[in-house]
Design an enzyme around this catalytic site. Sequence first.
Site, PDB file in Angstrom:
ATOM      1  N   ASN A   7     -19.942  15.621  11.903  1.00  0.00           N
ATOM      2  CA  ASN A   7     -20.564  14.584  13.023  1.00  0.00           C
ATOM      3  C   ASN A   7     -20.516  14.014  14.154  1.00  0.00           C
ATOM      4  O   ASN A   7     -19.511  14.098  14.906  1.00  0.00           O
ATOM      5  CB  ASN A   7     -20.347  13.358  12.206  1.00  0.00           C
ATOM      6  CG  ASN A   7     -20.929  11.965  13.023  1.00  0.00           C
ATOM      7  OD1 ASN A   7     -22.369  12.148  13.575  1.00  0.00           O
ATOM      8  ND2 ASN A   7     -20.078  11.062  12.596  1.00  0.00           N
ATOM      9  N   LYS A  24     -21.610  13.296  16.409  1.00  0.00           N
ATOM     10  CA  LYS A  24     -22.264  11.608  16.836  1.00  0.00           C
ATOM     11  C   LYS A  24     -22.872  11.649  18.613  1.00  0.00           C
ATOM     12  O   LYS A  24     -23.788  12.593  18.274  1.00  0.00           O
ATOM     13  CB  LYS A  24     -21.285  10.968  17.088  1.00  0.00           C
ATOM     14  CG  LYS A  24     -20.486  10.665  16.115  1.00  0.00           C
ATOM     15  CD  LYS A  24     -19.008   9.727  15.829  1.00  0.00           C
ATOM     16  CE  LYS A  24     -18.256   9.457  14.945  1.00  0.00           C
ATOM     17  NZ  LYS A  24     -16.989   8.297  15.015  1.00  0.00           N
ATOM     18  N   HIS A  46     -23.888   5.580   8.536  1.00  0.00           N
ATOM     19  CA  HIS A  46     -22.701   5.682   9.450  1.00  0.00           C
ATOM     20  C   HIS A  46     -22.220   4.433   9.627  1.00  0.00           C
ATOM     21  O   HIS A  46     -23.170   3.901  10.059  1.00  0.00           O
ATOM     22  CB  HIS A  46     -22.819   7.346  10.303  1.00  0.00           C
ATOM     23  CG  HIS A  46     -21.328   7.194  10.604  1.00  0.00           C
ATOM     24  ND1 HIS A  46     -20.697   6.087  11.977  1.00  0.00           N
ATOM     25  CD2 HIS A  46     -20.103   8.096  10.891  1.00  0.00           C
ATOM     26  CE1 HIS A  46     -19.350   6.515  11.981  1.00  0.00           C
ATOM     27  NE2 HIS A  46     -19.467   7.877  11.126  1.00  0.00           N
ATOM     28  N   GLU A  74     -21.354   3.304  11.972  1.00  0.00           N
ATOM     29  CA  GLU A  74     -21.404   2.433  13.623  1.00  0.00           C
ATOM     30  C   GLU A  74     -23.211   1.934  13.338  1.00  0.00           C
ATOM     31  O   GLU A  74     -23.982   1.234  14.282  1.00  0.00           O
ATOM     32  CB  GLU A  74     -21.438   4.254  14.371  1.00  0.00           C
ATOM     33  CG  GLU A  74     -20.065   4.139  14.540  1.00  0.00           C
ATOM     34  CD  GLU A  74     -18.956   5.801  14.756  1.00  0.00           C
ATOM     35  OE1 GLU A  74     -19.887   6.848  15.216  1.00  0.00           O
ATOM     36  OE2 GLU A  74     -17.647   5.808  14.620  1.00  0.00           O
ATOM     37  N   GLU A  99     -15.859   7.061   4.030  1.00  0.00           N
ATOM     38  CA  GLU A  99     -15.138   6.773   5.440  1.00  0.00           C
ATOM     39  C   GLU A  99     -14.475   5.251   5.695  1.00  0.00           C
ATOM     40  O   GLU A  99     -15.979   4.134   6.107  1.00  0.00           O
ATOM     41  CB  GLU A  99     -16.170   6.472   6.526  1.00  0.00           C
ATOM     42  CG  GLU A  99     -16.450   8.135   6.397  1.00  0.00           C
ATOM     43  CD  GLU A  99     -17.221   9.029   7.860  1.00  0.00           C
ATOM     44  OE1 GLU A  99     -17.335   9.917   8.141  1.00  0.00           O
ATOM     45  OE2 GLU A  99     -18.227   8.373   7.984  1.00  0.00           O
ATOM     46  N   GLY A 132     -12.657   7.103  13.774  1.00  0.00           N
ATOM     47  CA  GLY A 132     -11.755   7.284  15.476  1.00  0.00           C
ATOM     48  C   GLY A 132     -10.392   6.899  15.757  1.00  0.00           C
ATOM     49  O   GLY A 132     -10.190   6.603  16.689  1.00  0.00           O
ATOM     50  N   SER A 166     -10.976  10.426  10.923  1.00  0.00           N
ATOM     51  CA  SER A 166      -9.542  11.014  11.560  1.00  0.00           C
ATOM     52  C   SER A 166      -9.210  11.905  10.843  1.00  0.00           C
ATOM     53  O   SER A 166      -7.881  12.122  10.684  1.00  0.00           O
ATOM     54  CB  SER A 166      -8.021  10.376  11.672  1.00  0.00           C
ATOM     55  OG  SER A 166      -8.635   8.474  12.431  1.00  0.00           O
TER      56      SER A 166
HETATM   57  C1  PEP Z   1     -16.853   9.814  11.387  1.00  0.00           C
HETATM   58  O1  PEP Z   1     -17.775   9.674  12.708  1.00  0.00           O
HETATM   59  O2  PEP Z   1     -17.792  10.258  10.071  1.00  0.00           O
HETATM   60  C2  PEP Z   1     -15.890  10.461  11.368  1.00  0.00           C
HETATM   61  C3  PEP Z   1     -14.712  10.535  10.498  1.00  0.00           C
HETATM   62  O3  PEP Z   1     -15.377   9.571  11.998  1.00  0.00           O
HETATM   63  P1  PEP Z   1     -12.846  10.919  12.985  1.00  0.00           P
HETATM   64  O4  PEP Z   1     -13.468  12.293  12.063  1.00  0.00           O
HETATM   65  O5  PEP Z   1     -13.487  10.872  14.754  1.00  0.00           O
HETATM   66  O6  PEP Z   1     -12.252   9.539  12.025  1.00  0.00           O
END
Ligand code: PEP
Length: 256
Positions: free
Chosen positions: A12, A14, A99, A101, A169, A175, A214
């Site tokens: 992803n 973003k 998601h 976000e 998630e 992040g 992460s």
């Molecule tokens: C995400 O935004 O779906 C995500 C898992 O981000 P990151 O791997 O940077 O934690």
Amino acid sequence: MTPNVRPLVAGNWKMNGTRDSLDQIKAISEGVKGDLSEKVESLICPPATLLYVATALCEDSPLWIGAQDCHQNASGAHTGEISADMIADCFGTHVIVGHSERRTDHAETDHLVRAKAIAANAAELTAIICIGETADERKSGQTLDILKRQLAGSVPDDANAENTVIAYEPVWAIGTGLTPTSENVAEAHAFMRAELTRRFGDEGAKMRILYGGSVKPSNAKELMSVDNVDGALIGGASLKASDFLAIYNAYSEILA
Ligand code: PEP
């Protein structure tokens, strides 16, 4: 992993990536061309501005290209929005919905996420439905209740193993560099598997459940080896082809 389920390693991007970044997509599309692609699927979801040119770049590669969100309606007066049909028209195959976000920045509810997943499926896209608890919810012992509520509210009744992927998630892991322990991931994924199987029978038993938050080359093998973890949704580490491919290639050891 889940027996007889083909894992999916998804990136992803973003709100990152301009035309210069297409080099990374090209490198990923070349890097996934080996034998492993018969056993493991791969996907990059760049920003919508790169969707059409990215699918053209990947024409002769097993790498799928998808989008990061879609509107719940098929068309109409919704300035700035993108419909599932528009994604399919650009040869996108998947779309991320719900998601964290989007849930936070745009106040998206389970009800809306479900409507988006229905729109995605109507356009023959696979919906990647994201769910996960916040740090406070985990601290107060509510993780499984949150997952139960989000699964019930966000996943459409006609979801199946082809048209739907779940991405677990934990919001606090996105992040931040923090990850749950393998035991915590195993508990959450076993719980989601049981919920999906209770509701969707065989389709729920083989619906892919990705872990996201992460994931990086150094922890991919451990996280993706956990029972009922059928791949990863990767944010930051998917922007660099070498990191994404290192995560994808962790499956050569896992499946050996
Ligand atoms: C995400 O935004 O779906 C995500 C898992 O981000 P990151 O791997 O940077 O934690």
